[in-house]
Design an enzyme around this catalytic site. Structure first.
Site, short mmCIF file in Angstrom:
data_model
loop_
_atom_site.label_atom_id
_atom_site.label_comp_id
_atom_site.label_asym_id
_atom_site.label_seq_id
_atom_site.Cartn_x
_atom_site.Cartn_y
_atom_site.Cartn_z
N ARG A 177 -26.17 -6.67 -90.89
CA ARG A 177 -26.63 -5.91 -89.72
C ARG A 177 -27.94 -5.16 -89.93
O ARG A 177 -28.62 -4.81 -88.97
CB ARG A 177 -25.53 -4.91 -89.31
CG ARG A 177 -24.22 -5.55 -88.89
CD ARG A 177 -24.33 -6.16 -87.50
NE ARG A 177 -23.13 -6.91 -87.13
CZ ARG A 177 -22.03 -6.36 -86.61
NH1 ARG A 177 -21.99 -5.06 -86.41
NH2 ARG A 177 -20.99 -7.10 -86.30
N HIS B 262 -20.48 -3.76 -93.43
CA HIS B 262 -21.46 -2.69 -93.65
C HIS B 262 -21.31 -2.13 -95.07
O HIS B 262 -20.24 -2.26 -95.67
CB HIS B 262 -21.20 -1.52 -92.69
CG HIS B 262 -21.55 -1.77 -91.27
ND1 HIS B 262 -20.63 -1.69 -90.25
CD2 HIS B 262 -22.73 -2.09 -90.68
CE1 HIS B 262 -21.23 -1.94 -89.10
NE2 HIS B 262 -22.50 -2.20 -89.33
N ASP C 171 -22.38 3.81 -85.98
CA ASP C 171 -23.36 2.74 -86.19
C ASP C 171 -24.65 2.96 -85.42
O ASP C 171 -25.66 2.32 -85.71
CB ASP C 171 -22.73 1.38 -85.83
CG ASP C 171 -21.67 0.98 -86.83
OD1 ASP C 171 -21.84 1.30 -88.01
OD2 ASP C 171 -20.68 0.37 -86.41
N CYS D 284 -16.50 5.19 -89.41
CA CYS D 284 -17.36 4.77 -88.28
C CYS D 284 -16.94 5.34 -86.95
O CYS D 284 -17.65 5.18 -85.96
CB CYS D 284 -17.48 3.26 -88.23
SG CYS D 284 -15.93 2.42 -88.12
N1 CIR Z 1 -19.49 1.33 -89.53
C1 CIR Z 1 -18.55 0.44 -89.30
O1 CIR Z 1 -17.86 0.00 -90.20
N2 CIR Z 1 -18.42 0.01 -88.04
C2 CIR Z 1 -17.44 -0.92 -87.62
C3 CIR Z 1 -17.96 -1.77 -86.53
C4 CIR Z 1 -16.96 -2.81 -86.10
C5 CIR Z 1 -17.42 -3.66 -84.95
N3 CIR Z 1 -16.35 -4.51 -84.53
C6 CIR Z 1 -18.62 -4.51 -85.31
O2 CIR Z 1 -18.44 -5.63 -85.77
O3 CIR Z 1 -19.75 -4.07 -85.12
#
Ligand code: CIR
Length: 258
Positions: A133, A163, A68, A248
């Site tokens: 996001r 996402h 991310d 991710c």
């Molecule tokens: N690229 C993704 O799917 N990332 C997962 C992020 C999970 C984290 N708990 C979040 O909410 O940002």
């Protein structure tokens, strides 16, 4: 010969406090998560990827979801500006790591927000999700960074999942795969294959027809095997409780010459 490196980041002690948006919170076993992360990293190495660890960011519970923090196209990295404030401290260590790997570095600036999980590259097409996001200003900055390098940026709405890549990813032949109830507009994709499980939407291309996938998507793994792909399954249950998926947990860098 370009190198195949995968940037990863070890889960920190506060992992269980990670953000949850579309799921009900359930307890995360941090010890088991570490074992699952080691197995994930080992699967990457077994299939020819050199893993490189970004510095831990132990104050940020979600730092293990390293994808991310950055988008890499060719050798150019765009450091994201996380849509969630609690994740903003994750980018510094990732910036340092990609610079060390030889990427030239760009940044998303305020008021832009951009999470790498919203960015799906298929050849020279870069799909970017606008949703929880990533905002329009972040998308404009993504375009300004990568279109001069020959990318075509296609923005798509994301409203049902965290996402874009929680909803869709792509097979090696460019077919977009997704669990239809969670995809806002499947018709935006030129070739779309519906899969039977939510976690089946997430594939990491390991090379040579191999697809890294979550063990929680056995029916989709069977479907892909019937289509001539080779699923490689890893159990990532503790990360799934925090809305994480196989994509991710790493950033794959294919076009670096260092
Ligand atoms: N690229 C993704 O799917 N990332 C997962 C992020 C999970 C984290 N708990 C979040 O909410 O940002």
């Amino acid at each position: 010969m370009p190198s195949q490196k995968a940037l990863i980041r070890r889960p920190g002690p506060r992992l269980a406090e990670g953000l949850v948006t579309h799921l009900e919170r359930t307890p995360v076993d941090v010890g088991l998560a570490l074992e699952q992360w080691e197995a994930y990293a080992s699967a990457l190495r077994t299939h020819g990827w050199e893993t490189v660890e970004a510095e831990p960011a132990d104050d940020c519970p979600d730092a293990v979801f390293v994808e991310d923090a950055v988008v890499v196209f060719r050798n150019v990295a765009l450091i994201g500006r996380p849509g969630a404030e609690s994740r903003r401290g994750e980018t510094a260590g990732v910036e340092e790591a990609v610079a060390r790997l030889g990427c030239s570095v760009n940044w998303v600036w305020e008021p832009g927000t951009l999470d790498g999980g919203d960015v799906l590259k298929v050849g020279d097409t870069i799909y970017v999700g606008q949703g929880g996001r990533t905002n329009g200003a972040g998308i404009q900055q993504l375009r300004a960074t990568f279109e001069p390098l020959g990318a075509r940026v296609v923005a798509v709405p994301v409203s049902k999942v965290l996402h874009l890549k929680s909803a869709v990813t792509a097979l090696p032949d460019g077919t977009i795969v997704g669990y239809e109830p969670l995809v806002d507009t499947p018709s935006l994709f030129p070739r779309f294959l519906a899969v039977p499980e939510e976690a089946g939407s997430h594939v990491v291309l390991l090379g040579g027809g191999k697809l890294l996938m979550a063990a929680s998507a056995p029916k989709t793994a069977d479907l892909f095997a019937e289509l001539g792909h080779e699923p490689v399954l890893v159990d990532i249950s503790e990360f799934e409780k925090l809305e994480g998926c196989v994509t991710c947990l790493s950033v794959r860098l294919r076009e670096l010459y260092v």
